[in-house]
Every structure is written in structure tokens, then in C-alpha cells.
Design a protein around this motif. Sequence first.
Motif, PDB file in Angstrom:
ATOM      1  N   ILE A  37       0.836  -1.216   0.000  1.00 27.08           N
ATOM      2  CA  ILE A  37       0.000   0.000   0.000  1.00 27.08           C
ATOM      3  C   ILE A  37       0.862   1.254   0.000  1.00 27.08           C
ATOM      4  CG2 ILE A  37      -2.090  -1.034   0.949  1.00 27.08           C
ATOM      5  CD1 ILE A  37      -1.311   0.102   3.675  1.00 27.08           C
ATOM      6  N   GLY A  38       1.979   1.189  -0.657  1.00 28.10           N
ATOM      7  CA  GLY A  38       2.777   2.377  -0.879  1.00 28.10           C
ATOM      8  C   GLY A  38       4.042   2.490  -0.061  1.00 28.10           C
ATOM      9  N   GLY A  39       4.216   1.620   0.927  1.00 30.53           N
ATOM     10  CA  GLY A  39       5.444   1.639   1.712  1.00 30.53           C
ATOM     11  C   GLY A  39       5.552   2.777   2.701  1.00 30.53           C
ATOM     12  N   ASN A  40       4.440   3.444   3.018  1.00 27.66           N
ATOM     13  CA  ASN A  40       4.466   4.564   3.955  1.00 27.66           C
ATOM     14  C   ASN A  40       3.773   4.242   5.267  1.00 27.66           C
ATOM     15  OD1 ASN A  40       4.610   5.528   1.156  1.00 27.66           O
ATOM     16  ND2 ASN A  40       4.844   7.518   2.091  1.00 27.66           N
ATOM     17  N   GLY A  98       3.244  19.932   1.877  1.00 27.33           N
ATOM     18  CA  GLY A  98       4.582  19.590   1.405  1.00 27.33           C
ATOM     19  C   GLY A  98       5.142  18.313   1.990  1.00 27.33           C
ATOM     20  N   GLN A  99       4.300  17.471   2.545  1.00 31.74           N
ATOM     21  CA  GLN A  99       4.758  16.217   3.160  1.00 31.74           C
ATOM     22  C   GLN A  99       4.572  15.046   2.190  1.00 31.74           C
ATOM     23  OE1 GLN A  99       2.129  16.825   6.565  1.00 31.74           O
ATOM     24  NE2 GLN A  99       3.956  16.811   7.872  1.00 31.74           N
ATOM     25  N   TRP A 100       5.089  15.226   0.985  1.00 31.48           N
ATOM     26  CA  TRP A 100       4.927  14.234  -0.071  1.00 31.48           C
ATOM     27  C   TRP A 100       5.514  12.882   0.295  1.00 31.48           C
ATOM     28  CZ3 TRP A 100       1.730  14.452  -4.009  1.00 31.48           C
ATOM     29  CH2 TRP A 100       1.253  15.700  -4.397  1.00 31.48           C
ATOM     30  N   ALA A 101       6.556  12.858   1.107  1.00 27.70           N
ATOM     31  CA  ALA A 101       7.177  11.584   1.477  1.00 27.70           C
ATOM     32  C   ALA A 101       6.223  10.705   2.275  1.00 27.70           C
ATOM     33  CB  ALA A 101       8.452  11.837   2.279  1.00 27.70           C
ATOM     34  N   GLN A 102       5.226  11.309   2.900  1.00 26.92           N
ATOM     35  CA  GLN A 102       4.272  10.537   3.705  1.00 26.92           C
ATOM     36  C   GLN A 102       3.037  10.113   2.909  1.00 26.92           C
ATOM     37  OE1 GLN A 102       3.339  12.667   7.278  1.00 26.92           O
ATOM     38  NE2 GLN A 102       5.471  13.001   7.792  1.00 26.92           N
ATOM     39  N   VAL A 103       2.882  10.648   1.708  1.00 31.05           N
ATOM     40  CA  VAL A 103       1.721  10.304   0.879  1.00 31.05           C
ATOM     41  C   VAL A 103       1.993   8.964   0.197  1.00 31.05           C
ATOM     42  CG1 VAL A 103       0.327  10.966  -1.125  1.00 31.05           C
ATOM     43  CG2 VAL A 103       1.186  12.736   0.447  1.00 31.05           C
ATOM     44  N   PRO A 104       1.106   7.980   0.376  1.00 30.72           N
ATOM     45  CA  PRO A 104       1.261   6.723  -0.357  1.00 30.72           C
ATOM     46  C   PRO A 104       0.915   6.962  -1.842  1.00 30.72           C
ATOM     47  CG  PRO A 104      -0.647   6.608   1.112  1.00 30.72           C
ATOM     48  CD  PRO A 104      -0.010   7.941   1.310  1.00 30.72           C
ATOM     49  N   ILE A 105       1.926   7.200  -2.639  1.00 34.48           N
ATOM     50  CA  ILE A 105       1.748   7.647  -4.021  1.00 34.48           C
ATOM     51  C   ILE A 105       0.982   6.632  -4.873  1.00 34.48           C
ATOM     52  CG2 ILE A 105       2.953   8.324  -6.149  1.00 34.48           C
ATOM     53  CD1 ILE A 105       3.030  10.441  -3.948  1.00 34.48           C
ATOM     54  N   GLY A 106       1.350   5.356  -4.810  1.00 36.20           N
ATOM     55  CA  GLY A 106       0.674   4.342  -5.625  1.00 36.20           C
ATOM     56  C   GLY A 106      -0.821   4.287  -5.358  1.00 36.20           C
ATOM     57  N   PRO A 107      -1.209   4.031  -4.100  1.00 31.31           N
ATOM     58  CA  PRO A 107      -2.646   4.000  -3.817  1.00 31.31           C
ATOM     59  C   PRO A 107      -3.340   5.327  -4.125  1.00 31.31           C
ATOM     60  CG  PRO A 107      -1.439   2.982  -2.034  1.00 31.31           C
ATOM     61  CD  PRO A 107      -0.425   3.605  -2.948  1.00 31.31           C
ATOM     62  N   SER A 108      -2.687   6.432  -3.821  1.00 33.23           N
ATOM     63  CA  SER A 108      -3.309   7.738  -4.064  1.00 33.23           C
ATOM     64  C   SER A 108      -3.542   7.964  -5.553  1.00 33.23           C
ATOM     65  CB  SER A 108      -2.446   8.861  -3.494  1.00 33.23           C
ATOM     66  OG  SER A 108      -2.342   8.740  -2.089  1.00 33.23           O
ATOM     67  N   ALA A 109      -2.599   7.546  -6.383  1.00 30.75           N
ATOM     68  CA  ALA A 109      -2.752   7.709  -7.833  1.00 30.75           C
ATOM     69  C   ALA A 109      -3.905   6.849  -8.361  1.00 30.75           C
ATOM     70  CB  ALA A 109      -1.449   7.348  -8.542  1.00 30.75           C
ATOM     71  N   VAL A 110      -3.976   5.599  -7.907  1.00 32.61           N
ATOM     72  CA  VAL A 110      -5.074   4.725  -8.326  1.00 32.61           C
ATOM     73  C   VAL A 110      -6.404   5.282  -7.834  1.00 32.61           C
ATOM     74  CG1 VAL A 110      -6.083   2.417  -8.055  1.00 32.61           C
ATOM     75  CG2 VAL A 110      -3.630   2.660  -8.484  1.00 32.61           C
ATOM     76  N   PHE A 111      -6.437   5.754  -6.586  1.00 35.69           N
ATOM     77  CA  PHE A 111      -7.665   6.332  -6.038  1.00 35.69           C
ATOM     78  C   PHE A 111      -8.094   7.540  -6.858  1.00 35.69           C
ATOM     79  CE2 PHE A 111      -7.640   4.863  -1.309  1.00 35.69           C
ATOM     80  CZ  PHE A 111      -7.455   3.553  -1.699  1.00 35.69           C
ATOM     81  N   LEU A 112      -7.147   8.375  -7.238  1.00 36.04           N
ATOM     82  CA  LEU A 112      -7.472   9.573  -8.018  1.00 36.04           C
ATOM     83  C   LEU A 112      -8.052   9.198  -9.382  1.00 36.04           C
ATOM     84  CD1 LEU A 112      -7.466  12.651  -8.108  1.00 36.04           C
ATOM     85  CD2 LEU A 112      -5.127  12.534  -9.021  1.00 36.04           C
ATOM     86  N   VAL A 113      -7.470   8.210 -10.035  1.00 32.25           N
ATOM     87  CA  VAL A 113      -7.997   7.756 -11.325  1.00 32.25           C
ATOM     88  C   VAL A 113      -9.441   7.284 -11.162  1.00 32.25           C
ATOM     89  CG1 VAL A 113      -7.816   5.940 -13.091  1.00 32.25           C
ATOM     90  CG2 VAL A 113      -5.767   7.183 -12.358  1.00 32.25           C
ATOM     91  N   ILE A 114      -9.690   6.491 -10.136  1.00 35.89           N
ATOM     92  CA  ILE A 114     -11.039   5.969  -9.913  1.00 35.89           C
ATOM     93  C   ILE A 114     -12.018   7.104  -9.613  1.00 35.89           C
ATOM     94  CG2 ILE A 114     -12.426   4.610  -8.275  1.00 35.89           C
ATOM     95  CD1 ILE A 114     -10.073   2.568  -8.307  1.00 35.89           C
ATOM     96  N   VAL A 115     -11.601   8.051  -8.782  1.00 35.28           N
ATOM     97  CA  VAL A 115     -12.474   9.185  -8.424  1.00 35.28           C
ATOM     98  C   VAL A 115     -12.807  10.025  -9.660  1.00 35.28           C
ATOM     99  CG1 VAL A 115     -12.468  11.385  -7.182  1.00 35.28           C
ATOM    100  CG2 VAL A 115     -11.859   9.287  -5.996  1.00 35.28           C
ATOM    101  N   LEU A 116     -11.873  10.136 -10.579  1.00 31.68           N
ATOM    102  CA  LEU A 116     -12.093  10.942 -11.771  1.00 31.68           C
ATOM    103  C   LEU A 116     -12.849  10.202 -12.883  1.00 31.68           C
ATOM    104  CD1 LEU A 116      -8.631  12.757 -12.028  1.00 31.68           C
ATOM    105  CD2 LEU A 116     -10.804  13.703 -11.206  1.00 31.68           C
ATOM    106  N   VAL A 117     -12.693   8.883 -12.962  1.00 30.49           N
ATOM    107  CA  VAL A 117     -13.260   8.119 -14.080  1.00 30.49           C
ATOM    108  C   VAL A 117     -14.592   7.443 -13.730  1.00 30.49           C
ATOM    109  CG1 VAL A 117     -12.868   6.177 -15.651  1.00 30.49           C
ATOM    110  CG2 VAL A 117     -10.993   7.765 -15.126  1.00 30.49           C
ATOM    111  N   TRP A 118     -14.695   6.835 -12.563  1.00 29.40           N
ATOM    112  CA  TRP A 118     -15.900   6.063 -12.238  1.00 29.40           C
ATOM    113  C   TRP A 118     -17.191   6.868 -12.341  1.00 29.40           C
ATOM    114  CZ3 TRP A 118     -12.424   3.062 -13.157  1.00 29.40           C
ATOM    115  CH2 TRP A 118     -12.143   1.853 -12.571  1.00 29.40           C
TER     116      TRP A 118
END
Length: 122
Positions: A37-40, A98-118
Motif C-alpha cells: 500500500i505504498g510503503g508509507n 509539502g509532506q509528499w514523502a508521507q503520501v502513499p503515491i501508488g494507492p493515491s494515484a489509483v484512487f485519483l484515477v477511480i475518483v475521476l473516471v468512475w
Amino acid sequence: MSPELLLRFAYGFNILVLLPVIFGLAQHRGAGVLAAIGGNVENSDGLRWLLISLWSGVAIASTIGLFLPRLFIALLVFQVAYKVVFLLFYAGPLAVNGQWAQVPIGPSAVFLVIVLVWPFLI
């Protein structure tokens, strides 16, 4: 493209994304970050099994949705809802501060795609 085919695409996408995540979470043992889930996020057996059960339910329902696409539209609505909450109240504030290192990028990117497309599929 027919509406049913578009819905089947969404259910298929869910399955393809979730199966490796579920198996990765199930194989994790002991302390350390949850790479699936992103390693964070540090491992907590309770959290890990909560995610496994939630996402297994989504994967199972998505599998049924491949055959009964219109009947399982509520699953896609549920996904959009919980992913919006995650993005707005967890990932978004971290990114804005600015706390990008704490954001789980993989899950967040997939979530964003789903939120925008579904929403366009349902």
C-alpha cells in the motif's frame, strides 16, 4: 462502447489492481512498512486484515459485477465515496503541506484515477 462494457472495464480494473495488493498484504509478516500500500504505513495486523477483508470484498463483488454489471453499480459508488474521503482528508492535506514523502503515491494515484473516471461510468 456499451454502458455494460464500460462497467465491466471498471470491475476488471478493480480485480487487476486489487489481487496483487491483497496477496502482498496477506504475505506480509512481522514489523515493517506495508509495501503493498505504498510503503508509507507501518504494519499493524489489525489494519492489514481490515484492508485485506475490505479489498477482498471489493474484488469478489467486482468479479460478480463482470457478469451482472448494472446490479453492482453501488460498489463503484462506494469506491468513489471512500476514495474521495481518503484523498480529501489524508493524502490531500499531506500534499498541500509539502509532506509528499508521507503520501502513499501508488494507492493515491489509483484512487485519483477511480475518483475521476468512475463517475462517468456510473
